[in-house]
Design an enzyme around this catalytic site. Structure first.
Site, PDB file in Angstrom:
ATOM      1  N   GLU A 128      -7.216   0.613  -4.865  1.00  0.00           N
ATOM      2  CA  GLU A 128      -7.328   0.549  -3.410  1.00  0.00           C
ATOM      3  C   GLU A 128      -8.691   0.116  -2.884  1.00  0.00           C
ATOM      4  OE1 GLU A 128      -5.630   4.347  -2.455  1.00  0.00           O
ATOM      5  OE2 GLU A 128      -3.693   3.617  -3.199  1.00  0.00           O
TER       6      GLU A 128
ATOM      7  N   ASP B 102     -13.218   5.370   0.407  1.00  0.00           N
ATOM      8  CA  ASP B 102     -11.786   5.394   0.706  1.00  0.00           C
ATOM      9  C   ASP B 102     -11.267   6.828   0.706  1.00  0.00           C
ATOM     10  OD1 ASP B 102      -8.918   3.646  -0.801  1.00  0.00           O
ATOM     11  OD2 ASP B 102      -9.026   5.197   0.739  1.00  0.00           O
TER      12      ASP B 102
ATOM     13  N   LYS C 297       2.885  11.146  -3.182  1.00  0.00           N
ATOM     14  CA  LYS C 297       1.813  10.572  -3.997  1.00  0.00           C
ATOM     15  C   LYS C 297       0.935  11.654  -4.616  1.00  0.00           C
ATOM     16  CE  LYS C 297      -1.667   6.952  -3.491  1.00  0.00           C
ATOM     17  NZ  LYS C 297      -2.128   5.921  -2.542  1.00  0.00           N
TER      18      LYS C 297
ATOM     19  N   ASP D 192       0.875  -1.159   0.000  1.00  0.00           N
ATOM     20  CA  ASP D 192       0.000   0.000   0.000  1.00  0.00           C
ATOM     21  C   ASP D 192       0.918   1.216   0.000  1.00  0.00           C
ATOM     22  OD1 ASP D 192      -2.514   1.334   2.352  1.00  0.00           O
ATOM     23  OD2 ASP D 192      -1.699   2.110   0.470  1.00  0.00           O
TER      24      ASP D 192
END
Lengths: 180, 623
Positions: B185, B207, B86, B25
């Site tokens: 994800e 999420d 990210k 992850d």
């Protein structure tokens, strides 16, 4: 694995009809992907992975064609040798075109109604009814092998599909406004 | 050589051999690595027992420092400490400068649009920074498992576009990781949830990560996870809650240090702490050191905080509406809503999501670990450790793919939420006599105008035979693979000529740039680029030999004459010999020669397989 000559119906072991067993379609789809999906070949050599990618894409294409009544209808016609698409067929039915315009106007006026969301639901039900009628007409024509007539019904069905899509967008906007 | 194992997937797995695989992850705030051991998926801690690796990289010294240690250096040297990379990956410099992330760091001037962070260890692209994080996770996993990883599954936000996905793969390549699959994800979370509970039906995964928001609707049915639709916002995340608090502090304080890295660092740290405190307390005290050294203090109430983040949370609920419509399901059909991401701990978020779906969301799965767990479970299957496993993930493309046509308009080729892999073909023709090339501009997004969508790449198709204008029939096939990445091929139908394709990505590193980075990073890690190439070819050779041997064992007698068999055996021997040596080009040549030698065998196998397949399927098979 399926090549260009295998029809989507054969691939899913279904009879070549408009009415299909949705549950069986879904079950066969899952089974086919369980066997051919690229995830099953993640550790294989490059060429095998490429081939599996193409196969899985084909299975997805077939499934998406058969699961949607409109696409299924056009596909059946294509198998019968009738090329279909808006550029191939013009609706000459004046009454139908007038009806379409009336529906468009109703769509345009939805936001101004007293209870817009109720009006949306009403219109949605009506459009659904119209679609059902056209589907029955298509089936009847197809069974009789009157493919021109069948194509006509299907093209009209496409019009209603677009109306429904617009209705969905309008409903989305209305809901967002009402949230404020 | 397409020796497709039609009816017995996984047959080529040597029994009893467990292959080391992991799920990663790669999060905005924290990263994790997990693996399946003895049938159980678990996240792997570092030597101090910590499972979370802060996605922070520090470049103050000689070599990169990743994680907690880097975080500690953030206060002293914020300019050289990169966090939340990210939010930068797969984006152009201009895009970054227009966001809050752009205010935090210093970037070098760029004439190719690629963002390069200025650090004491030189200029670093977001891909390189991400690679440093992945290297740390790789090291952790390999040290714990006592061996080299065969491959990994890395998760990405479902809403990541092609550029962001490709950049993630590039980072993995730089880090020396073999990526089995990029996994969305929410799908990963659904896998962890689904395998854990065994529940079936329609679920929603909400999420809210540090930098991205995804909402996915899935149908779970006997080990098959089918994504019905996905939506979200790749620029909205928990970090924005932090920035909302920062903005409040600045207003209250009357001093704005947001454009100063050290000042911003402090503001963010305090904001984050305050956000977390307000989860359980109705108000919290914030203390900031002013530029002049004086101290400022203020009290932030939960009400004020909620008022600030209200518009952001509302945006997520609107996205939930849209995705339900796309999925063709109503709120009532959703059995369960799974919450993922640390920011879903914020009470307002849980309240609003619960109100929207009409039932309290599921919060007892660790929102920090669930994605890595799901990724590990898939990695285990993809490595071939579970040949009889039932797990099947059917994901979708999150954004529509289209091409630019006359007048700057977008013509849609593949609509969003189409199940992948998918291939669509479009036919084009030439407009000038003798034209032998053409250029296609591919974009991602839902808007009419190309300018409002995200430019993916320009594809230059070359090598068509010259013809009269309008006579050529060029079929361009757009294929999106299981990672969500686009591949374009083109063929001129009347002549059968395959076009050569040159890809010019709109935001991304070219293959050459990656190669250069690989070489540079090798120098630091003291690895040999040649050695890596050799290893890659050896692995491929092993796969090819394994597949061939299995195929020969099954159908060699049946489908080949003695002469044909001899030819294949000879080519096979050449490959075996090359594989034992250290010349990677020789191995590559031998692989290609063997593929050529077995072409006919493959074709015959395919034919006979089709007959088997078609005759083998009966109604009862699927009940």
């Amino acid at each position: 694995m399926p090549n260009a000559d295998t029809s989507y119906f054969e691939l899913f072991d279904l009879p070549q009809d408009f009415d299909i067993d949705q549950d069986r379609l879904a079950a066969v789809y899952r089974k086919l992907q369980a066997t051919h999906h690229p995830d099953r070949f993640a550790s294989a050599d490059a060429a095998t992975r490429r081939a599996s990618l193409e196969t899985a894409a084909l299975i997805n294409e077939a499934y998406q064609t058969l699961i949607d009544p409109l696409k299924r209808g056009f596909y059946l016609l294509r198998l019968a040798g009738v090329e279909a698409g808006p550029e191939h067929h013009t609706i000459k039915d004046g009454e139908f075109l007038l009806k379409q315009m009336a529906y468009q106007e109703r769509l345009d006026g939805l936001a101004d109604r007293d209870d817009p969301l109720a009006a949306v639901d009403d219109l949605r039900d009506q459009l659904e009814q119209e679609k059902q009628q056209l589907v029955e007409q298509f089936k009847a024509a197809y069974v009789e092998k009157d493919f021109d007539q069948a194509l006509d019904h299907l093209t009209k069905l496409q019009f209603f599909g677009r109306l429904q899509s617009r209705l969905g967008d309008i409903e989305a906007r209305l809901e967002e406004q009402l949230l404020d | 050589m397409a020796l497709l194992q039609i009816s017995e997937p996984g047959m080529s797995t040597a029994p009893h051999e467990h292959r080391l695989a992991a799920g990663i992850d790669l999060g905005t705030t924290n990263s994790l690595v997990a693996t399946v051991r003895s049938g159980l998926a678990e996240t792997l801690p570092d030597t101090e027992g910590r499972h979370l690796l802060p996605s922070v990289v520090n470049y103050s010294g000689e070599t990169p420092v990743v994680g907690e240690a880097a975080m500690r250096m953030a206060a002293e040297d914020p300019a050289n400490t990169i966090a939340s990379v990210k939010r930068l990956i797969g984006r152009s410099l201009d895009e970054i400068l227009a966001t809050p992330a752009g205010r935090q760091y210093r970037f070098a001037e760029s004439d190719d649009g690629i963002p390069r962070l200025i650090t004491r260890q030189g200029e670093k692209t977001p891909v390189e920074v991400s690679a440093d994080i992945l290297r740390a996770l790789k090291a952790r996993a390999e040290a714990t498992l006592g061996g080299e990883l065969r491959g990994v599954v890395i998760t990405v936000p479902a809403y990541f576009d092609d550029a962001q996905r490709q950049a993630t793969k590039d980072a993995a390549r730089l880090a020396g990781l073999n990526v089995f699959r990029l996994l969305n994800e929410p799908t990963a979370a659904a896998v962890a949830y689904g395998l854990d509970t065994g529940n079936e039906g329609v679920i929603a995964v909400y999420d809210l990560g540090g930098g991205t928001f995804d909402i996915s609707i899935l149908r779970l049915n006997k080990g098959v996870f089918e994504v019905l639709a996905t939506g979200g916002d790749s620029r909205l995340g928990g970090d924005d809650f932090d920035h909302a608090i920062v903005d409040w502090i600045v207003e209250q304080m009357g001093e704005d240090r947001r454009s100063d890295p050290a000042g911003m660092q402090q503001l963010l740290a305090q904001a984050r702490a305050a956000k977390e405190a307000l989860t359980s307390e109705p108000e919290t005290r914030i203390t900031i050191e002013r530029a002049d050294g004086e101290s400022w203090s203020g009290t932030l109430s939960r009400e004020t905080f909620e008022a600030r983040i209200e518009p952001l949370v509302k945006q997520t609920i609107l996205a939930c509406r849209r995705v339900l419509r796309d999925a063709g399901v109503s709120k009532d059909e959703v059995l369960q809503t799974v919450m993922v991401g640390g920011s879903t701990r914020v009470p307002l978020v849980r309240e609003r999501v619960g109100a929207f779906f009409g039932k309290p969301p599921l919060v007892d799965i660790d929102p920090d670990r669930v994605v890595a767990i799901g990724a590990a479970q898939q990695a285990d299957v993809l490595a071939g450790n579970n040949p009889d496993g039932e797990l099947l993930l059917l994901d979708v493309i999150p954004l529509s793919l289209g091409i630019e046509t006359m007048g700057g308009l977008t013509e849609q080729i593949i609509p969003r939420n189409t199940t992948i892999p998918v291939a669509r073909a479009q036919e084009f023709t030439t407009y000038k006599d003798g034209q032998t090339a053409m250029s296609l501009h591919v974009v991602q997004g839902e808007r009419e105008l190309v300018a409002d969508n995200r430019s993916l790449a320009r594809f230059e198709l070359r090598g068509f035979p010259p013809m009269v204008a309008g006579a050529a029939r060029i079929r361009v096939t757009f294929q999106v693979d299981a990672d969500g990445l686009l591949n374009v091929t083109a063929q001129e139908l009347t002549s059968g000529v395959q076009a050569s394709i040159e890809i010019k990505p709109s935001y991304g590193l070219s293959d050459e740039q990656i190669e250069t980075m690989l070489r540079d990073s090798m120098a630091h890690a003291q690895e040999d680029l040649e050695a890596r190439r050799l290893r890659e070819e050896q692995v491929e050779a092993d796969r090819v030999l394994e597949a061939l041997d299995a195929a020969l064992a099954k159908d060699g007698e049946r489908l080949l004459s003695a002469d044909e068999r001899a030819a294949i055996d000879a080519a096979r021997q050449t490959l075996e010999t090359a594989r034992a040596g250290d010349d990677h080009q020789a191995i590559r040549n031998a692989i290609e020669a063997l593929e050529q030698a077995s072409e006919t065998f493959v074709a015959r196998r395919m034919d006979s397989s089709v007959k088997d397949l078609m005759s083998g399927h009966r109604v009862t098979d699927f009940e």
